[in-house]
Enzyme design. Structure first.
Site, PDB file in Angstrom:
ATOM      1  N   HIS A  60       0.839  -1.206   0.000  1.00 15.55           N
ATOM      2  CA  HIS A  60       0.000   0.000   0.000  1.00 15.55           C
ATOM      3  C   HIS A  60       0.873   1.255   0.000  1.00 15.55           C
ATOM      4  O   HIS A  60       1.196   1.812   1.049  1.00 15.55           O
ATOM      5  CB  HIS A  60      -0.898  -0.020   1.234  1.00 15.55           C
ATOM      6  CG  HIS A  60      -1.965   1.032   1.218  1.00 15.55           C
ATOM      7  ND1 HIS A  60      -3.073   0.960   2.036  1.00 15.55           N
ATOM      8  CD2 HIS A  60      -2.108   2.173   0.513  1.00 15.55           C
ATOM      9  CE1 HIS A  60      -3.844   2.019   1.824  1.00 15.55           C
ATOM     10  NE2 HIS A  60      -3.266   2.770   0.907  1.00 15.55           N
ATOM     11  N   PHE A  63       2.995   6.422  -5.104  1.00 21.07           N
ATOM     12  CA  PHE A  63       4.172   7.043  -5.708  1.00 21.07           C
ATOM     13  C   PHE A  63       3.791   8.192  -6.641  1.00 21.07           C
ATOM     14  O   PHE A  63       4.649   8.807  -7.277  1.00 21.07           O
ATOM     15  CB  PHE A  63       5.020   5.999  -6.427  1.00 21.07           C
ATOM     16  CG  PHE A  63       5.875   5.170  -5.499  1.00 21.07           C
ATOM     17  CD1 PHE A  63       5.881   5.397  -4.133  1.00 21.07           C
ATOM     18  CD2 PHE A  63       6.677   4.149  -5.997  1.00 21.07           C
ATOM     19  CE1 PHE A  63       6.661   4.636  -3.269  1.00 21.07           C
ATOM     20  CE2 PHE A  63       7.472   3.385  -5.156  1.00 21.07           C
ATOM     21  CZ  PHE A  63       7.462   3.627  -3.789  1.00 21.07           C
ATOM     22  N   ARG A  64       2.478   8.470  -6.755  1.00 21.77           N
ATOM     23  CA  ARG A  64       1.959   9.689  -7.403  1.00 21.77           C
ATOM     24  C   ARG A  64       2.300   9.815  -8.888  1.00 21.77           C
ATOM     25  O   ARG A  64       2.210  10.914  -9.437  1.00 21.77           O
ATOM     26  CB  ARG A  64       2.473  10.926  -6.675  1.00 21.77           C
ATOM     27  CG  ARG A  64       2.290  10.960  -5.180  1.00 21.77           C
ATOM     28  CD  ARG A  64       0.847  10.892  -4.757  1.00 21.77           C
ATOM     29  NE  ARG A  64       0.662  11.189  -3.335  1.00 21.77           N
ATOM     30  CZ  ARG A  64      -0.433  10.911  -2.650  1.00 21.77           C
ATOM     31  NH1 ARG A  64      -1.454  10.308  -3.263  1.00 21.77           N
ATOM     32  NH2 ARG A  64      -0.542  11.214  -1.376  1.00 21.77           N
ATOM     33  N   ASN A  94      -4.663   5.664  -7.670  1.00 22.57           N
ATOM     34  CA  ASN A  94      -5.268   7.007  -7.702  1.00 22.57           C
ATOM     35  C   ASN A  94      -4.279   8.042  -8.225  1.00 22.57           C
ATOM     36  O   ASN A  94      -3.919   9.013  -7.565  1.00 22.57           O
ATOM     37  CB  ASN A  94      -5.808   7.401  -6.325  1.00 22.57           C
ATOM     38  CG  ASN A  94      -4.746   7.397  -5.238  1.00 22.57           C
ATOM     39  OD1 ASN A  94      -3.712   6.738  -5.370  1.00 22.57           O
ATOM     40  ND2 ASN A  94      -4.997   8.118  -4.158  1.00 22.57           N
ATOM     41  N   HIS A 178     -10.689   0.833   0.642  1.00 25.22           N
ATOM     42  CA  HIS A 178     -10.637   1.975   1.552  1.00 25.22           C
ATOM     43  C   HIS A 178     -12.011   2.079   2.211  1.00 25.22           C
ATOM     44  O   HIS A 178     -13.000   2.361   1.542  1.00 25.22           O
ATOM     45  CB  HIS A 178     -10.312   3.255   0.777  1.00 25.22           C
ATOM     46  CG  HIS A 178     -10.154   4.466   1.642  1.00 25.22           C
ATOM     47  ND1 HIS A 178      -8.971   5.166   1.708  1.00 25.22           N
ATOM     48  CD2 HIS A 178     -11.010   5.111   2.480  1.00 25.22           C
ATOM     49  CE1 HIS A 178      -9.107   6.189   2.539  1.00 25.22           C
ATOM     50  NE2 HIS A 178     -10.353   6.173   3.017  1.00 25.22           N
ATOM     51  N   HIS A 231      -5.519  -0.175   5.813  1.00 19.91           N
ATOM     52  CA  HIS A 231      -5.203   0.737   6.927  1.00 19.91           C
ATOM     53  C   HIS A 231      -6.307   0.775   8.001  1.00 19.91           C
ATOM     54  O   HIS A 231      -6.927   1.811   8.255  1.00 19.91           O
ATOM     55  CB  HIS A 231      -4.892   2.142   6.429  1.00 19.91           C
ATOM     56  CG  HIS A 231      -5.780   2.700   5.359  1.00 19.91           C
ATOM     57  ND1 HIS A 231      -7.142   2.570   5.355  1.00 19.91           N
ATOM     58  CD2 HIS A 231      -5.475   3.411   4.238  1.00 19.91           C
ATOM     59  CE1 HIS A 231      -7.643   3.186   4.296  1.00 19.91           C
ATOM     60  NE2 HIS A 231      -6.658   3.692   3.598  1.00 19.91           N
ATOM     61  N   ASN A 277      -6.304   9.706   6.412  1.00 20.41           N
ATOM     62  CA  ASN A 277      -7.564   8.964   6.276  1.00 20.41           C
ATOM     63  C   ASN A 277      -7.274   7.469   6.212  1.00 20.41           C
ATOM     64  O   ASN A 277      -6.528   7.055   5.325  1.00 20.41           O
ATOM     65  CB  ASN A 277      -8.301   9.363   4.997  1.00 20.41           C
ATOM     66  CG  ASN A 277      -8.690  10.821   4.955  1.00 20.41           C
ATOM     67  OD1 ASN A 277      -8.858  11.467   5.992  1.00 20.41           O
ATOM     68  ND2 ASN A 277      -8.829  11.358   3.760  1.00 20.41           N
ATOM     69  N   ASP A 304       0.895   2.836   3.767  1.00 20.57           N
ATOM     70  CA  ASP A 304       0.066   3.865   3.134  1.00 20.57           C
ATOM     71  C   ASP A 304       0.908   5.121   2.904  1.00 20.57           C
ATOM     72  O   ASP A 304       0.477   6.244   3.168  1.00 20.57           O
ATOM     73  CB  ASP A 304      -1.175   4.181   3.978  1.00 20.57           C
ATOM     74  CG  ASP A 304      -2.161   5.104   3.266  1.00 20.57           C
ATOM     75  OD1 ASP A 304      -2.065   5.249   2.027  1.00 20.57           O
ATOM     76  OD2 ASP A 304      -3.032   5.689   3.951  1.00 20.57           O
TER      77      ASP A 304
END
Length: 422
Positions: A60, A63-64, A94, A178, A231, A277, A304
């Site tokens: 989890h 790395f954007r 995401n 999530h 998470h 979150n 995360d």
């Protein structure tokens, strides 16, 4: 060829915890034993007093890349992972664009060939993260997606989740969820409790997580799908996962180091750098998470890792993005909060940071045995260091400046040194 001499081999896959040598050749484990001769090896690592374990696996991370490379990218994220002892990470979907097509998946996979560790890219469950239509899971799996997730957002359409689980069962891939119902959340990122009140916020209550964990556990029982509860932060949710597992569900759960180490009180001191979150909750929730780790209700530790720029994290609390980085402090927090506190042994910690993550994603690694991939971490369990000077682009963590115990000395991935502490 690399020879690791006199290290304490902690290998949960074989239940080994004793001083051994490990020889590496051509990216594989050549031999494990005692008294292996040093002749012929290009590099000999003296691991006396160090622990030698399977390379850590994080299921989890963010790395954007693509789309948010100003926060992190595959190169800096991988450097951060290697510095933390990780040889494999699973990147969330995401990004921008979302990883919901073969084209975007291929972009990540091609760029991942340039980094020193193994990157597994999860694909989205729903197209565009909109929660309305499933992606073509079969085609994406054939293209290399080993799992699916809309992490960052819950999927509110129950029938759609059921359909996704049925398909995941057929394809034998994990779905990671999530678990937060946004309709029950006043302000995300902080627990609905005393600290939120002090900030003038409503916060996010346990029940927002609990109702979705309960739903997905029941559907996992029904479908037989392999489901990962991401998470986990609520003590009630820990109990629900335990119930589902006792009734045969193939449910895994992740605990993040910040959730088994900190409570909502950290928000008072660290403000937005302790906003995530789901949020940090009460001491009772934290203790329930530790209890779940001890009895294997929670089988996986995952960071995360969620990088943001300092500018993004220094505005008003309710307007700042949630999330903290965690790859470079994860192992030390596991040692400090779980092993040194008497909750887990090193064998159990390594199982949750390597063997079980590999099991979730059907990876043939996390075992220091002849013929297996040479993915190894070597760390000093007693060395103290101060958190900071990150390889990540980001610094958004409440642990900067904290004295840590347990330092990674080498990360070896596919037989090559990906990180060396100098």
């Amino acid at each position: 060829m690399i020879l690791i001499k006199n290290g304490r081999l902690v290998n949960p896959a074989t239940n080994t915890d004793e001083v051994m040598d490990v020889a590496i050749e051509n990216g594989k484990i050549l031999k494990v034993g005692k008294g292996i001769e040093e002749n012929g090896f290009e590099k000999v690592i003296d691991a006396t007093g160090k622990i030698v374990a399977p390379g850590l696996i994080d299921v989890h991370v963010h790395f954007r890349d693509p789309g948010f490379e100003h926060k992190e990218d595959l190169l800096t994220g991988s450097a951060s992972a290697a510095k933390g002892g990780f040889t494999t990470v699973v990147c969330m979907a995401n990004t921008k664009p979302v990883v919901d097509s073969v084209e975007v998946l291929n972009y990540v996979q091609n760029k991942a060939e340039l980094v020193p560790i193994n990157i597994v890219q999860a694909a989205a469950i729903t197209k565009g993260f909109l929660g309305k239509e499933l992606v073509d899971m079969k085609t994406l799996k054939e293209a290399g997606a080993l799992g699916f997730t809309d992490d960052g957002l819950p999927i509110n359409d129950t029938a759609l989740v059921m359909k996704a689980m049925e398909m995941a069962k057929e394809l034998d891939v994990p779905l990671s969820f999530h678990e937060e119902d946004p309709s029950l959340i006043g302000n995300p990122g902080v627990n609905a409790g005393e600290v939120a009140k002090e900030l003038g916020l409503v916060g996010a209550p346990n029940v927002a997580e609990d109702v979705m964990v309960a739903r997905d556990c029941m559907m996992a029982m029904k479908t037989g799908a392999k489901v990962d509860i991401q998470h986990i932060s609520s003590g009630n949710s820990v109990d629900m996962v335990r119930f589902a597992k006792q009734h045969g569900a193939r449910v895994y759960a992740e605990a993040s180091p910040h959730h088994f180490t900190l409570t909502e009180d950290a928000v008072r001191e660290h403000k937005t750098f302790a906003k995530m979150n789901p949020p940090l909750r009460t001491a009772w929730d934290r203790d329930k998470i530790i209890e779940g780790l001890k009895d294997n209700t929670i089988e996986i530790i995952a960071t995360d890792h969620a990088p943001h720029t300092t500018e993004e994290k220094t505005g008003e609390f309710q307007n700042c993005p949630s999330g903290i980085i965690g790859l470079e402090t994860s192992l030390a927090l596991g040692i400090m909060s779980l092993v040194n506190a008497g909750h887990l042994t090193y064998l159990q910690l390594m199982e949750k940071m390597s063997v079980k993550p590999a099991e979730l994603y059907n990876l043939d690694t996390a075992n220091i045995a002849e013929g297996k991939p040479a993915d190894i971490v070597i760390f000093d369990p007693n060395e103290k260091w101060i958190a900071g000077d990150y390889a990540s682009k980001a610094e958004n963590t409440p642990f900067t400046g904290v004295e840590m115990t347990g330092k990674v000395k080498y990360t070896i991935c596919n037989g090559r040194i990906a990180y060396e502490d100098k």
